[in-house]
Design an enzyme around this catalytic site. Structure first.
Site, short mmCIF file in Angstrom:
data_model
loop_
_atom_site.label_atom_id
_atom_site.label_comp_id
_atom_site.label_asym_id
_atom_site.label_seq_id
_atom_site.Cartn_x
_atom_site.Cartn_y
_atom_site.Cartn_z
N ASP A 1 50.28 19.40 46.02
CA ASP A 1 50.63 20.81 46.26
C ASP A 1 49.66 21.44 47.25
OD1 ASP A 1 52.22 23.05 45.95
OD2 ASP A 1 51.07 23.83 44.27
N LYS B 1 41.81 28.43 34.55
CA LYS B 1 43.27 28.45 34.76
C LYS B 1 43.94 28.23 33.41
CE LYS B 1 45.82 27.46 38.19
NZ LYS B 1 46.63 26.91 39.32
#
Length: 408
Positions: free
Chosen positions: A125, A36
């Protein structure tokens, strides 16, 4: 041509989220991982990046069959990035809902939540897009990133970064939020999987956020064994929500054993941390219940072998059909077609014999079986069907083959 980022070879872009862009990559030992790369606006926030660097050590201690573990990190330089296990699958947000095996999903999510909280990490999240479904098992990704980067959670316009309907009321209201916020998100995610609907409906962000704070969730259609737990998880008061351990107990989930691996200190305090300090942890490709994953190159080799085998068989059938059609009027042409096919396949078998590729014996067997099969089918067809019928079949097969090649 693939790019390199530190010691990782980036193969392809998998997608993007609020904090970064995810790439499929190979580590120095050739094993697949997910890298990422943080977005430029994230990398430019020195405070958020420093907090993330401090949290990486804790995030790497999260382990279990239902979490995509953090393997590596490099948070200095122009392109800061995190490395996690690569999970093959599709996000819960795109699979058909309601989910068929809801108990399996609930158990896996509960175990993941417990693993995250036992390590002292808050996800912040958790939502369907961050739950990967692979072979029916859920795997939670991106844990800890939103919590560590909460200085970025409010944009210039004051909007909270996240998905309304899955963010807890205390997060939307700007109050202190901890593990209880993850329990709310767990309940909302599981409610979506159980009913096939957003638990707080659709519409403008402000309207959904208002319903989260002031209305009850829509749980119609949730099974009786799950609905009471969902109501408790989606309670407006954080103190009224169960803990991850209590959720596991309610669902009868025995927490998966943690390996308890001892991780060396990374000392990732930016901005002057040495890049080489974080590249010594072994990485490995992983899927639930599979301890012997193939590398990307092995998978590609198997795919190439499958395609080659199909071509050997398909071309053999086509050549035998043409040779059978020509057998009566033009036997020389029929023999030429069969001989040409046999020569090409024998050359392929010879290449296999002198190569060091795996399964070369099976390749040679398929090649010679293709030659024998083509000759046998040719003789059989010519004995049963007329020349006109075989010519019609051959013409049809040729047209279909051309259309297939053009479409491919």
């Amino acid at each position: 041509m693939s790019e390199r980022l530190g010691p990782y070879q980036l193969l392809s872009r998998l997608g993007a989220g609020g904090f970064g862009e995810v790439h499929l990559a190979l580590d120095p030992e050739g094993r697949t991982v997910a890298v990422k790369v943080l977005h430029p606006h994230v990398a430019a926030d020195a405070g958020a990046l420093a907090r993330l660097a401090r949290e990486v050590e804790t995030m790497r201690r999260v382990e279990g069959p239902h979490v995509a573990e953090v393997l590596d990190a490099s948070l200095d330089g122009a392109s800061p990035y995190l490395v996690t296990r690569y999970i093959q699958g599709r996000p819960l947000s795109v699979v058909p809902v309601p989910v068929a095996d809801l108990r399996l999903l609930a158990a896996g999510l509960a175990d993941a939540l417990l693993a995250v909280h036992e390590a002292g990490v808050v996800h912040r999240d958790l939502k369907p897009a961050n739950v990967m479904m692979t072979e029916g098992e859920p795997v939670v990704i991106d844990f800890g990133i939103a919590s560590a980067l909460d200085s970025l959670s409010v944009t210039a316009s004051g909007a909270v970064v996240g998905t309304p309907g899955y963010l807890a009321p205390e997060v939307l209201e700007g109050r202190a939020a901890g593990a209880e916020a993850d329990v709310f998100s767990f309940g909302a995610t599981l409610a979506y999987a159980a009913t096939g609907r957003q638990p707080y409906g659709l519409g403008p962000v402000s309207a959904v956020a208002y319903r989260v704070v002031h209305h009850e969730p829509d749980l119609e259609g949730a099974p009786e064994w799950l609905a009471p737990l969902l109501r408790e998880c989606l309670a407006t008061d954080p103190a009224a929500r169960p803990t991850a351990a209590q959720i596991c107990a309610r669902l009868g989930v025995a927490p998966a054993p943690r390996a308890g691996r001892a991780l060396p200190s990374l000392a990732v305090a930016p901005p002057r941390r040495r890049r080489e300090d974080v590249h010594h942890l072994s990485t490995r490709e992983w899927r639930p219940g599979d301890q012997h994953r193939r590398s990307v190159e092995e998978s590609r080799a198997r795919h190439r072998e499958k395609v080659r085998r199909r071509w050997v068989i398909g071309s053999g059938l086509f050549v035998s059909l043409l040779a059978a059609a020509a057998w009566q009027p033009l036997p020389e042409v029929a023999l030429f077609l069969l001989a040409g096919y046999a020569l090409a396949v024998v050359c392929d078998a010879g290449v296999a014999l002198f190569s060091h590729r795996p399964h070369r014996t099976a390749r040679v067997v398929v090649d010679f079986a293709g030659i024998a099969g083509a000759a046998g089918i040719c003789l059989g067809l010519s004995a049963v069907f007329s020349t006109f019928t075989l010519a019609l079949f051959a013409g049809t097969a040729l047209v279909v083959s051309v259309v297939f090649l053009l479409s491919a």
